[in-house]
Design a protein around this motif. Structure first.
Motif, PDB file in Angstrom:
ATOM      1  N   LEU A 246       7.508  -8.544  -6.644  1.00 21.04           N
ATOM      2  CA  LEU A 246       6.342  -7.951  -7.279  1.00 21.04           C
ATOM      3  C   LEU A 246       5.047  -8.468  -6.659  1.00 21.04           C
ATOM      4  CD1 LEU A 246       5.208  -6.143  -9.509  1.00 21.04           C
ATOM      5  CD2 LEU A 246       5.387  -8.088 -11.081  1.00 21.04           C
ATOM      6  N   ARG A 247       5.048  -9.732  -6.268  1.00 23.88           N
ATOM      7  CA  ARG A 247       3.839 -10.306  -5.667  1.00 23.88           C
ATOM      8  C   ARG A 247       3.503  -9.594  -4.350  1.00 23.88           C
ATOM      9  NH1 ARG A 247       1.811 -14.844  -2.518  1.00 23.88           N
ATOM     10  NH2 ARG A 247      -0.130 -15.565  -3.509  1.00 23.88           N
ATOM     11  N   SER A 248       4.513  -9.177  -3.613  1.00 27.23           N
ATOM     12  CA  SER A 248       4.243  -8.415  -2.388  1.00 27.23           C
ATOM     13  C   SER A 248       3.530  -7.117  -2.706  1.00 27.23           C
ATOM     14  CB  SER A 248       5.555  -8.128  -1.643  1.00 27.23           C
ATOM     15  OG  SER A 248       6.097  -9.308  -1.103  1.00 27.23           O
ATOM     16  N   ARG A 249       3.954  -6.460  -3.789  1.00 27.13           N
ATOM     17  CA  ARG A 249       3.289  -5.221  -4.190  1.00 27.13           C
ATOM     18  C   ARG A 249       1.841  -5.475  -4.603  1.00 27.13           C
ATOM     19  NH1 ARG A 249       6.964  -1.064  -5.236  1.00 27.13           N
ATOM     20  NH2 ARG A 249       8.684  -1.344  -3.777  1.00 27.13           N
ATOM     21  N   VAL A 250       1.631  -6.550  -5.332  1.00 23.34           N
ATOM     22  CA  VAL A 250       0.269  -6.896  -5.764  1.00 23.34           C
ATOM     23  C   VAL A 250      -0.615  -7.158  -4.551  1.00 23.34           C
ATOM     24  CG1 VAL A 250      -1.124  -8.628  -6.954  1.00 23.34           C
ATOM     25  CG2 VAL A 250       0.967  -7.777  -8.019  1.00 23.34           C
ATOM     26  N   LEU A 251      -0.115  -7.937  -3.589  1.00 24.21           N
ATOM     27  CA  LEU A 251      -0.902  -8.243  -2.391  1.00 24.21           C
ATOM     28  C   LEU A 251      -1.159  -6.979  -1.569  1.00 24.21           C
ATOM     29  CD1 LEU A 251       0.770 -11.610  -1.316  1.00 24.21           C
ATOM     30  CD2 LEU A 251      -1.569 -11.300  -2.163  1.00 24.21           C
ATOM     31  N   GLY A 252      -0.176  -6.074  -1.535  1.00 29.85           N
ATOM     32  CA  GLY A 252      -0.382  -4.806  -0.836  1.00 29.85           C
ATOM     33  C   GLY A 252      -1.492  -3.988  -1.457  1.00 29.85           C
ATOM     34  N   ARG A 253      -1.614  -4.048  -2.782  1.00 24.73           N
ATOM     35  CA  ARG A 253      -2.701  -3.350  -3.464  1.00 24.73           C
ATOM     36  C   ARG A 253      -4.033  -4.061  -3.237  1.00 24.73           C
ATOM     37  NH1 ARG A 253      -2.669  -0.145  -7.937  1.00 24.73           N
ATOM     38  NH2 ARG A 253      -0.837   0.766  -6.938  1.00 24.73           N
ATOM     39  N   VAL A 254      -4.037  -5.374  -3.297  1.00 25.56           N
ATOM     40  CA  VAL A 254      -5.270  -6.140  -3.073  1.00 25.56           C
ATOM     41  C   VAL A 254      -5.810  -5.891  -1.665  1.00 25.56           C
ATOM     42  CG1 VAL A 254      -6.213  -8.474  -2.848  1.00 25.56           C
ATOM     43  CG2 VAL A 254      -4.718  -7.913  -4.770  1.00 25.56           C
ATOM     44  N   LEU A 255      -4.906  -5.789  -0.701  1.00 31.58           N
ATOM     45  CA  LEU A 255      -5.335  -5.574   0.688  1.00 31.58           C
ATOM     46  C   LEU A 255      -6.151  -4.298   0.834  1.00 31.58           C
ATOM     47  CD1 LEU A 255      -5.247  -6.387   3.670  1.00 31.58           C
ATOM     48  CD2 LEU A 255      -3.028  -5.232   3.845  1.00 31.58           C
ATOM     49  N   ARG A 256      -5.839  -3.291   0.036  1.00 31.19           N
ATOM     50  CA  ARG A 256      -6.534  -2.009   0.157  1.00 31.19           C
ATOM     51  C   ARG A 256      -8.029  -2.111  -0.126  1.00 31.19           C
ATOM     52  NH1 ARG A 256      -3.795   2.856  -2.897  1.00 31.19           N
ATOM     53  NH2 ARG A 256      -5.751   3.775  -2.149  1.00 31.19           N
ATOM     54  N   GLN A 257      -8.452  -3.146  -0.833  1.00 29.63           N
ATOM     55  CA  GLN A 257      -9.892  -3.339  -1.077  1.00 29.63           C
ATOM     56  C   GLN A 257     -10.663  -3.477   0.223  1.00 29.63           C
ATOM     57  OE1 GLN A 257     -10.946  -6.021  -4.682  1.00 29.63           O
ATOM     58  NE2 GLN A 257      -9.163  -6.900  -3.716  1.00 29.63           N
ATOM     59  N   HIS A 258     -10.002  -3.990   1.249  1.00 26.47           N
ATOM     60  CA  HIS A 258     -10.675  -4.326   2.504  1.00 26.47           C
ATOM     61  C   HIS A 258     -10.439  -3.276   3.589  1.00 26.47           C
ATOM     62  CE1 HIS A 258     -11.162  -8.092   0.429  1.00 26.47           C
ATOM     63  NE2 HIS A 258      -9.861  -8.285   0.394  1.00 26.47           N
ATOM     64  N   LEU A 259      -9.908  -2.121   3.191  1.00 28.70           N
ATOM     65  CA  LEU A 259      -9.540  -1.098   4.165  1.00 28.70           C
ATOM     66  C   LEU A 259     -10.232   0.224   3.863  1.00 28.70           C
ATOM     67  CD1 LEU A 259      -5.667  -1.695   4.062  1.00 28.70           C
ATOM     68  CD2 LEU A 259      -7.329  -2.843   5.532  1.00 28.70           C
ATOM     69  N   SER A 260     -10.464   1.006   4.908  1.00 33.17           N
ATOM     70  CA  SER A 260     -10.878   2.391   4.701  1.00 33.17           C
ATOM     71  C   SER A 260      -9.678   3.149   4.163  1.00 33.17           C
ATOM     72  CB  SER A 260     -11.343   3.012   6.024  1.00 33.17           C
ATOM     73  OG  SER A 260     -10.264   3.086   6.939  1.00 33.17           O
ATOM     74  N   SER A 261      -9.934   4.185   3.402  1.00 35.64           N
ATOM     75  CA  SER A 261      -8.801   4.886   2.778  1.00 35.64           C
ATOM     76  C   SER A 261      -9.019   6.390   2.735  1.00 35.64           C
ATOM     77  CB  SER A 261      -8.580   4.349   1.365  1.00 35.64           C
ATOM     78  OG  SER A 261      -9.750   4.500   0.575  1.00 35.64           O
ATOM     79  N   ARG A 262      -9.755   6.925   3.719  1.00 32.04           N
ATOM     80  CA  ARG A 262     -10.060   8.357   3.714  1.00 32.04           C
ATOM     81  C   ARG A 262      -9.199   9.126   4.720  1.00 32.04           C
ATOM     82  NH1 ARG A 262     -14.674   8.784   0.619  1.00 32.04           N
ATOM     83  NH2 ARG A 262     -15.869   6.859   0.431  1.00 32.04           N
ATOM     84  N   SER A 263      -8.241   8.447   5.350  1.00 32.42           N
ATOM     85  CA  SER A 263      -7.291   9.124   6.231  1.00 32.42           C
ATOM     86  C   SER A 263      -5.944   8.432   6.085  1.00 32.42           C
ATOM     87  CB  SER A 263      -7.767   9.074   7.690  1.00 32.42           C
ATOM     88  OG  SER A 263      -7.528   7.802   8.255  1.00 32.42           O
ATOM     89  N   HIS A 264      -4.934   8.948   6.779  1.00 32.27           N
ATOM     90  CA  HIS A 264      -3.600   8.369   6.656  1.00 32.27           C
ATOM     91  C   HIS A 264      -3.521   6.994   7.298  1.00 32.27           C
ATOM     92  CE1 HIS A 264      -3.615  10.191  10.661  1.00 32.27           C
ATOM     93  NE2 HIS A 264      -2.664   9.341  10.978  1.00 32.27           N
ATOM     94  N   LEU A 265      -4.458   6.667   8.182  1.00 27.38           N
ATOM     95  CA  LEU A 265      -4.508   5.338   8.801  1.00 27.38           C
ATOM     96  C   LEU A 265      -5.600   4.530   8.114  1.00 27.38           C
ATOM     97  CD1 LEU A 265      -3.700   3.299  10.995  1.00 27.38           C
ATOM     98  CD2 LEU A 265      -5.344   4.416  12.522  1.00 27.38           C
ATOM     99  N   TYR A 266      -5.227   3.391   7.538  1.00 28.47           N
ATOM    100  CA  TYR A 266      -6.178   2.552   6.819  1.00 28.47           C
ATOM    101  C   TYR A 266      -6.659   1.447   7.763  1.00 28.47           C
ATOM    102  CZ  TYR A 266      -4.622   4.555   2.341  1.00 28.47           C
ATOM    103  OH  TYR A 266      -4.340   5.401   1.299  1.00 28.47           O
ATOM    104  N   LEU A 267      -7.925   1.508   8.162  1.00 30.86           N
ATOM    105  CA  LEU A 267      -8.475   0.506   9.073  1.00 30.86           C
ATOM    106  C   LEU A 267      -9.234  -0.563   8.295  1.00 30.86           C
ATOM    107  CD1 LEU A 267      -9.839   2.666  12.035  1.00 30.86           C
ATOM    108  CD2 LEU A 267      -7.559   1.700  11.697  1.00 30.86           C
ATOM    109  N   ILE A 268      -9.228  -1.782   8.837  1.00 33.87           N
ATOM    110  CA  ILE A 268      -9.977  -2.868   8.221  1.00 33.87           C
ATOM    111  C   ILE A 268     -11.472  -2.566   8.346  1.00 33.87           C
ATOM    112  CG2 ILE A 268     -10.501  -5.336   8.324  1.00 33.87           C
ATOM    113  CD1 ILE A 268      -7.698  -5.783   9.435  1.00 33.87           C
ATOM    114  N   LEU A 269     -12.185  -2.638   7.248  1.00 35.51           N
ATOM    115  CA  LEU A 269     -13.605  -2.307   7.223  1.00 35.51           C
ATOM    116  C   LEU A 269     -14.438  -3.347   7.960  1.00 35.51           C
ATOM    117  CD1 LEU A 269     -13.781  -1.310   3.466  1.00 35.51           C
ATOM    118  CD2 LEU A 269     -14.099   0.257   5.382  1.00 35.51           C
ATOM    119  N   ARG A 270     -15.555  -2.900   8.509  1.00 32.67           N
ATOM    120  CA  ARG A 270     -16.504  -3.824   9.136  1.00 32.67           C
ATOM    121  C   ARG A 270     -16.955  -4.864   8.106  1.00 32.67           C
ATOM    122  NH1 ARG A 270     -16.678  -3.179  14.757  1.00 32.67           N
ATOM    123  NH2 ARG A 270     -16.996  -0.975  15.291  1.00 32.67           N
TER     124      ARG A 270
END
Length: 733
Positions: free
Chosen positions: A290-314
């Motif tokens: 479950l912790r892996s799932r939580v960390l996977g969700r937390v990581l999305r805060q730092h990524l772009s999410s407007r396309s299928h490829l999520y890039l790390i934000l500036r």
């Protein structure tokens, strides 16, 4: 409130304030305030906060709403530049005057200069016996002189009519022309309470409390759907939320945070894992997964999410890397703990139990159910080498992957795959034929994952070797034919789109042909996967190093720069979006196309980037500014003997033309300058031009500075000379 600076004409004959405008009234458009902050062609005006003298502290916040109303209203009139309230708020913050109720003359002058305003509108609010009085004065910043004064009185619930009456008097005093009656209705509030609610929402936004501001402004819009000023404010707050990343943090909901705490608490005693009973180990492993799932969700805060490829934000690189390392380490510990348990018994997800409260949080957070059938080793290496992350029941891809950012992690992941293959092959050799299938699947899967990761790194030969090893070990395997075909694709025996685009890009960097550049541009995605947003500069750098912009390559360069700009916008790199758009326009890209695209990317403000590409501007009479914005071109005659510079104003016939005669190779002497006013009247004068850069072919830019003198008749029968000096950067037609 208007989204950009708006023009308001000040024309009142006989007033000292307006003398320069009267003298040039026949010329028409082309007047600017002396500061570049004013984007229109008239002096800049700022509406300062009115002083609250009602005796009611709740009305202090009304100054912001009233300022927005007046700015919105003045946008309907033609003339000087009306500066947005946000710019005033920024200056007040700089001077630490946000909470100041009264601004004296000295402060007014200081604020006006910082804003680049020549005039400020000041005033007071008074309330007595249910009569609201609004007084206003238009003050010249430089001298402090009051040029126009106005007053409006009435019931508080008539605040919209009072504001309109006040603006009518101000604009009548300066002889302004109404150009957009509908714009005035944008500020139509129902009553003083509506204006108060709007003002409070604006104040919350100014103080950075964007979530509260959005909720408050939504209530204003819901109760007053025709109040366009509030609808515009709501959109601006949403953009601020996007820019601040606060909307992204909503991905980590309260349920996710709570689950994170539960996992941290439940996994605290790792050293005691072996001493736990069977039920305790099951719960421990469930929390680890479950912790892996939580960390996977937390990581999305730092990524772009407007396309299928999520890039790390500036600006988010360090935080993203920290989460990614934590996620990889959690995977490794899960593999280790499962290995220790598997020596005693087989474990599946269905054996793992979470209490009802935790299960409810998992459901609320939409994290899905974990599954050990995902193969923990495969999950780890696909994350490290390919950037694949589980988020609930879905998977997303992050670029760059952890292995791209940390070579040690990449090496360790490949070594883990090799060990997995070695173990599976060994078990396959020792297992009876009837039971070999699971070991064959394990080894083949690890080798396929290795091959996929190697192809991603452009190591085609090593990838083919990994695939061939599967065929050598399991020649009759169920995927043998697919692997055979894949090897042929990589080797070039059959068509492979990805390989083809790579070859076209390599060819483009050799022959610089238009179509090779365009087709090969598809390789940008491969770079994004491994480099993230840094790929934009790398991709452009490869092209710019190999090829030069010219007649045959100009449109191809525009194609690539446009692609880079759009990619930057999609991944919320707004600074790069503007920079690549500028390069796109510099090589002749379509302004209209990019402005149309900008409407689909409201989270990134494009701004008027065209002004940083081409321009034709000047100052005259030591004060006023002329800035042309249409048909900014240069033309050289067929015989090469005349070079003409042209520029006009949008919405009128105003135009400046300068004609140069060739005196030698790439040398010119200015022969004539012509200035056409809005009314169609033309003046001619002498001029001089110094060329700093001379275009060699159409599409390139001519740059230089110029001076011009225009004899101009005055009403008393005399002639005065208007001296003009400026600079230009114009595209050769």
């Amino acid at each position: 409130m208007p989204r950009s600076v708006r023009p308001l004409r000040l024309v009142a004959p006989g007033r000292p304030l307006l003398a320069p405008l009267v003298a040039l009234a026949a010329v028409g458009a082309g007047l600017l305030g002396p500061r570049p902050a004013a984007a229109a062609d008239r002096p800049a005006l700022s509406v300062l906060y009115f002083e609250n003298r009602t005796g009611q502290a709740d009305y202090d916040v009304l100054r912001k709403g009233l300022a927005d109303m007046i700015v919105t209203d003045l946008a309907a009139w033609d003339g000087v530049t009306v500066l947005e309230r946000e710019r005033l708020e920024a200056v007040l913050a700089e001077l630490k005057l946000q909470q100041t109720k009264f601004i004296d003359a000295t402060r007014r002058q200081q604020i006006g200069k910082l804003l680049g305003a020549q005039y400020v509108l000041i005033g007071t609010l008074n309330l007595a016996a249910q009569t609201l009085a609004i007084d206003a004065q238009l003050v010249e910043v430089k001298t402090g002189a009051v040029r126009v004064a106005a007053r409006a009185r009435g019931a508080p619930d008539r605040v919209f009519e009072l504001e309109q009456e006040l603006v009518n008097k101000i604009t009548a005093g300066i002889d302004a022309r109404l150009k957009n009656p509908g714009q005035r209705r944008a500020a139509k509030v129902q009553d003083i309470q509506t204006l108060l609610a709007y003002s409070k929402a604006v104040d919350l936004a100014d103080r950075g409390r964007l979530d509260e501001a959005h909720r408050a402004m939504m209530q204003v819009v819901s109760r007053n759907p025709m109040l366009l000023m509030a609808r515009d404010a709501r959109e601006r707050i949403l953009k601020q939320l996007d820019a601040s990343g606060k909307r992204r943090t909503e991905l980590v909901s309260g349920a996710v945070v709570a689950l994170g705490r539960i996992c941290d608490q439940g996994l605290k005693n790792e050293r005691g894992f072996d001493a736990l009973d069977e039920a305790g180990q099951r719960r421990f492993l469930a929390l680890r997964l479950l912790r892996s799932r939580v960390l996977g969700r937390v990581l999305r805060q730092h990524l772009s999410s407007r396309s299928h490829l999520y890039l790390i934000l500036r600006g988010q690189e360090k935080d993203a890397l920290r989460v990614m390392r934590a996620l990889a380490e959690n995977h490794r510990r899960l593999i280790d703990e499962l290995g220790r348990v598997s020596k005693k018994r087989t474990v599946s997800w269905f054996d793992m139990k979470l209490d009802n409260d935790t299960e409810r949080l998992v459901r609320d957070a939409q994290l899905g159910r974990g599954s050990l059938s995902d193969e923990p080793v495969s999950t780890l290496v696909s994350f490290v080498l390919l950037g694949r992350v589980r988020d609930g029941d879905n998977t997303y891809t992050v670029g760059p992957a952890l292995g791209d950012l940390d070579p040690k992690e990449q090496k360790a992941a490949f070594e883990l795959l090799d060990r997995e293959v070695t173990v599976a092959m060994g078990l396959h050799a020792k297992t009876p034929v009837a039971q070999q299938a699971q070991h064959e699947h394990r080894a083949a899967r690890a080798l396929e994952e290795k091959a996929t990761a190697l192809i991603r790194l452009d190591q085609d030969e090593a990838a083919v070797a990994a695939y061939q090893r599967i065929l050598d070990a399991f020649p009759t395997g169920h995927r043998a034919q697919w692997i055979e075909n894949r090897i042929k694709q990589i080797a070039g025996a059959t068509h492979d789109h990805e390989r083809s685009t790579r070859e076209r890009w390599a060819k483009a960097l050799t022959d610089c042909k238009d179509m090779d550049i365009r087709v090969g541009d598809a390789t940008l995605h491969r770079k994004l996967v491994r480099l993230g947003l840094a790929a934009l500069a790398v991709h452009a750098g490869e092209l710019e190093k190999a090829c030069k912009v010219g007649v045959k390559t100009r449109s191809a360069f525009a194609y690539v720069y446009g692609s880079l700009a759009r990619t930057a916008a999609v991944h919320e790199d707004c600074a790069s979006y503007r920079a690549w758009t500028r390069k796109y326009l510099e090589v002749g890209g379509s302004v209209g196309d990019m402005q149309a695209y900008a409407k689909r990317t409201p989270w990134c403000e494009l701004g008027d980037v065209t002004k940083n590409v081409v321009w034709f501007k000047a100052t005259y009479d030591d004060h006023w500014s002329l800035e042309l914005d249409r048909h900014l071109t240069t033309v050289r005659s067929h015989d090469g003997k005349v070079l003409s510079l042209f520029g006009g104003r949008e919405g009128g016939r105003a135009q400046l033309s300068i004609y140069l005669d060739a005196t030698g190779p790439n040398q010119f002497r200015c022969r004539l300058a012509q200035w056409t006013g809005m009314g169609g009247d033309r003046r001619e004068g002498s001029c001089s031009v110094t060329l700093k850069k001379l275009a060699r072919e159409p599409g390139e830019l001519d740059e230089g500075v110029f001076t011009a003198s225009f004899p101009t008749p005055t009403p008393n029968g005399r002639t005065r000379t208007i001296e003009m000096k400026g600079d230009f950067r114009l595209r050769r037609h």
